[in-house]
Design a protein around this motif. Structure first.
Motif, PDB file in Angstrom:
ATOM      1  N   GLY A   1      37.980  36.829  54.751  1.00 41.52           N
ATOM      2  CA  GLY A   1      38.482  35.779  53.871  1.00 41.52           C
ATOM      3  C   GLY A   1      37.572  35.440  52.706  1.00 41.52           C
ATOM      4  O   GLY A   1      37.867  34.529  51.937  1.00 41.52           O
ATOM      5  N   SER A   2      36.456  36.167  52.548  1.00 40.64           N
ATOM      6  CA  SER A   2      35.509  35.882  51.471  1.00 40.64           C
ATOM      7  C   SER A   2      35.995  36.436  50.133  1.00 40.64           C
ATOM      8  O   SER A   2      36.587  37.517  50.068  1.00 40.64           O
ATOM      9  N   TRP A   3      35.726  35.680  49.071  1.00 40.94           N
ATOM     10  CA  TRP A   3      36.014  36.100  47.706  1.00 40.94           C
ATOM     11  C   TRP A   3      34.689  36.197  46.946  1.00 40.94           C
ATOM     12  O   TRP A   3      33.740  35.482  47.253  1.00 40.94           O
ATOM     13  N   THR A   4      34.642  37.086  45.962  1.00 36.61           N
ATOM     14  CA  THR A   4      33.491  37.176  45.060  1.00 36.61           C
ATOM     15  C   THR A   4      33.908  36.626  43.701  1.00 36.61           C
ATOM     16  O   THR A   4      34.948  37.011  43.162  1.00 36.61           O
ATOM     17  N   ILE A   5      33.105  35.705  43.181  1.00 36.11           N
ATOM     18  CA  ILE A   5      33.382  35.080  41.889  1.00 36.11           C
ATOM     19  C   ILE A   5      32.270  35.470  40.916  1.00 36.11           C
ATOM     20  O   ILE A   5      31.082  35.314  41.222  1.00 36.11           O
ATOM     21  N   VAL A   6      32.659  35.986  39.766  1.00 37.15           N
ATOM     22  CA  VAL A   6      31.706  36.386  38.728  1.00 37.15           C
ATOM     23  C   VAL A   6      31.922  35.501  37.504  1.00 37.15           C
ATOM     24  O   VAL A   6      33.031  35.428  36.966  1.00 37.15           O
ATOM     25  N   LEU A   7      30.863  34.823  37.092  1.00 37.12           N
ATOM     26  CA  LEU A   7      30.875  34.031  35.862  1.00 37.12           C
ATOM     27  C   LEU A   7      30.038  34.780  34.835  1.00 37.12           C
ATOM     28  O   LEU A   7      28.828  34.943  35.020  1.00 37.12           O
ATOM     29  N   ALA A   8      30.682  35.237  33.782  1.00 34.57           N
ATOM     30  CA  ALA A   8      29.990  36.078  32.804  1.00 34.57           C
ATOM     31  C   ALA A   8      30.134  35.486  31.413  1.00 34.57           C
ATOM     32  O   ALA A   8      31.244  35.237  30.944  1.00 34.57           O
ATOM     33  N   SER A   9      29.012  35.262  30.741  1.00 38.11           N
ATOM     34  CA  SER A   9      29.015  34.757  29.371  1.00 38.11           C
ATOM     35  C   SER A   9      28.198  35.726  28.526  1.00 38.11           C
ATOM     36  O   SER A   9      26.989  35.574  28.362  1.00 38.11           O
TER      37      SER A   9
ATOM     38  N   GLY B   1      20.764  37.457  33.773  1.00 33.70           N
ATOM     39  CA  GLY B   1      20.685  36.189  33.064  1.00 33.70           C
ATOM     40  C   GLY B   1      21.963  35.799  32.358  1.00 33.70           C
ATOM     41  O   GLY B   1      22.114  34.654  31.926  1.00 33.70           O
ATOM     42  N   LEU B   2      22.897  36.741  32.244  1.00 34.37           N
ATOM     43  CA  LEU B   2      24.171  36.465  31.582  1.00 34.37           C
ATOM     44  C   LEU B   2      25.339  36.426  32.570  1.00 34.37           C
ATOM     45  O   LEU B   2      26.459  36.064  32.190  1.00 34.37           O
ATOM     46  N   VAL B   3      25.061  36.813  33.813  1.00 33.25           N
ATOM     47  CA  VAL B   3      26.119  36.882  34.834  1.00 33.25           C
ATOM     48  C   VAL B   3      25.650  36.167  36.093  1.00 33.25           C
ATOM     49  O   VAL B   3      24.533  36.399  36.567  1.00 33.25           O
ATOM     50  N   ASP B   4      26.485  35.286  36.611  1.00 33.60           N
ATOM     51  CA  ASP B   4      26.222  34.608  37.879  1.00 33.60           C
ATOM     52  C   ASP B   4      27.281  35.043  38.886  1.00 33.60           C
ATOM     53  O   ASP B   4      28.461  35.205  38.540  1.00 33.60           O
ATOM     54  N   VAL B   5      26.848  35.224  40.123  1.00 36.35           N
ATOM     55  CA  VAL B   5      27.748  35.733  41.162  1.00 36.35           C
ATOM     56  C   VAL B   5      27.716  34.810  42.369  1.00 36.35           C
ATOM     57  O   VAL B   5      26.643  34.404  42.828  1.00 36.35           O
ATOM     58  N   PHE B   6      28.892  34.497  42.891  1.00 37.96           N
ATOM     59  CA  PHE B   6      29.013  33.660  44.082  1.00 37.96           C
ATOM     60  C   PHE B   6      29.971  34.331  45.061  1.00 37.96           C
ATOM     61  O   PHE B   6      30.907  35.028  44.654  1.00 37.96           O
ATOM     62  N   VAL B   7      29.737  34.102  46.345  1.00 39.24           N
ATOM     63  CA  VAL B   7      30.656  34.579  47.382  1.00 39.24           C
ATOM     64  C   VAL B   7      31.046  33.384  48.238  1.00 39.24           C
ATOM     65  O   VAL B   7      30.186  32.611  48.672  1.00 39.24           O
ATOM     66  N   GLY B   8      32.342  33.203  48.443  1.00 38.04           N
ATOM     67  CA  GLY B   8      32.801  32.065  49.245  1.00 38.04           C
ATOM     68  C   GLY B   8      34.291  32.145  49.493  1.00 38.04           C
ATOM     69  O   GLY B   8      34.908  33.209  49.328  1.00 38.04           O
ATOM     70  N   ARG B   9      34.870  30.997  49.865  1.00 32.48           N
ATOM     71  CA  ARG B   9      36.305  30.951  50.157  1.00 32.48           C
ATOM     72  C   ARG B   9      36.947  29.850  49.326  1.00 32.48           C
ATOM     73  O   ARG B   9      36.308  28.841  49.034  1.00 32.48           O
ATOM     74  N   PRO B  10      38.212  30.028  48.953  1.00 33.41           N
ATOM     75  CA  PRO B  10      38.885  28.990  48.176  1.00 33.41           C
ATOM     76  C   PRO B  10      38.981  27.682  48.961  1.00 33.41           C
ATOM     77  O   PRO B  10      39.134  27.685  50.187  1.00 33.41           O
TER      78      PRO B  10
ATOM     79  N   LEU C   1      26.195  46.780  39.000  1.00 38.06           N
ATOM     80  CA  LEU C   1      26.813  46.767  37.677  1.00 38.06           C
ATOM     81  C   LEU C   1      25.969  45.969  36.690  1.00 38.06           C
ATOM     82  O   LEU C   1      25.715  46.417  35.565  1.00 38.06           O
ATOM     83  N   VAL C   2      25.517  44.789  37.098  1.00 40.45           N
ATOM     84  CA  VAL C   2      24.701  43.935  36.226  1.00 40.45           C
ATOM     85  C   VAL C   2      23.416  44.662  35.831  1.00 40.45           C
ATOM     86  O   VAL C   2      22.999  44.632  34.665  1.00 40.45           O
ATOM     87  N   GLU C   3      22.809  45.337  36.780  1.00 41.12           N
ATOM     88  CA  GLU C   3      21.573  46.060  36.490  1.00 41.12           C
ATOM     89  C   GLU C   3      21.820  47.234  35.544  1.00 41.12           C
ATOM     90  O   GLU C   3      21.048  47.474  34.611  1.00 41.12           O
ATOM     91  N   SER C   4      22.925  47.970  35.776  1.00 38.71           N
ATOM     92  CA  SER C   4      23.187  49.145  34.953  1.00 38.71           C
ATOM     93  C   SER C   4      23.499  48.777  33.508  1.00 38.71           C
ATOM     94  O   SER C   4      23.213  49.538  32.584  1.00 38.71           O
TER      95      SER C   4
END
Length: 219
Positions: free
Chosen positions: A100-108, A158-167, A150-153
């Motif tokens: 049931g986990s989701w991955t959320i990517v915040l990218a600016s 510093g421009l992308v934040d990643v979270f894992v959780g459930r709605p 992906l972020v490393e490649s």
């Protein structure tokens, strides 16, 4: 099936998959052979040669010349990408456990890195992400390790934040799914795919294919 069935797909797009699937150990493959192979699928020799040159220019292919003969093999990073694609194809449709986990990517990503931003969006879509908002992408699985790679490649630390959780219970998950993916279109496309390729489910049907026909069906 006939040649010319790949509208919008360039010869350049096929070369890494053809080489990487048939030759995963990365030996060099004849350039003339690749031209002839893609000619079977309706691609002009000139278009294939241009594609080979572009793939060499961006590091996707390595080139070797022996007299008048030219051969190619996948660069290491492209070889890893093709292996990843192959693994996803082979595992598609198999039942997997999900907690049931989701991955959320915040990218600016700023405008001065717009080409990198395009590559990031393409890579996230390949990983199964859908865009929830302009700078927010979600995937219905835990895949932070893949996002980290992906972020490393792309050098986006510093421009992308990643979270894992459930709605939250307050979230309308069904609405989120429909915002991120066109589920109706996907359903139609999968149904059309199954209907088209169902005749090849039997070994007798596959064994009856000629070499060129087998190539076209694979593509």
């Amino acid at each position: 099936m006939t040649a010319g069935e790949f509208p919008g797909v360039s010869a350049q797009s096929w070369v890494p998959l053809l080489i990487g699937t048939a030759l995963p150990a990365r030996p060099f493959a004849s350039g003339a052979g690749l031209v002839d192979l893609l000619a079977t699928a309706g691609y002009a020799a000139g278009a294939t040669r241009v594609g080979l040159s572009r793939l060499c220019a961006d590091g996707s292919l390595e080139r070797r010349r022996d007299g008048r003969q030219t051969s190619y093999r996948l660069g290491r990073q492209m070889a890893e990408t093709v292996t990843s694609v192959g693994g996803r194809v082979e595992s598609f449709g198999r039942s997997v456990g999900w907690d049931g986990s989701w991955t959320i990517v915040l990218a600016s990503v700023p405008d001065e890195l717009r080409s990198t931003r395009r590559r990031m969006k393409s890579a996230l879509a390949y990983l199964g992400f859908g865009r929830l908002r302009e700078t927010t992408w979600v995937a219905a699985r835990a895949c932070e390790d893949e996002v980290k790679d992906l972020v490393e490649s792309l050098d986006l630390a510093g421009l992308v934040d990643v979270f894992v959780g459930r709605p939250s219970a307050l979230a309308d998950v069904d609405a989120i799914l429909h915002r991120c993916w066109d589920l109706g279109s996907l359903t139609q496309r999968y149904s059309a795919f199954v209907a088209r390729f169902a005749p090849l489910c039997t070994a007798v049907s596959r064994d009856a294919l000629t070499g060129p026909d087998a190539l076209l069906w694979w593509m």
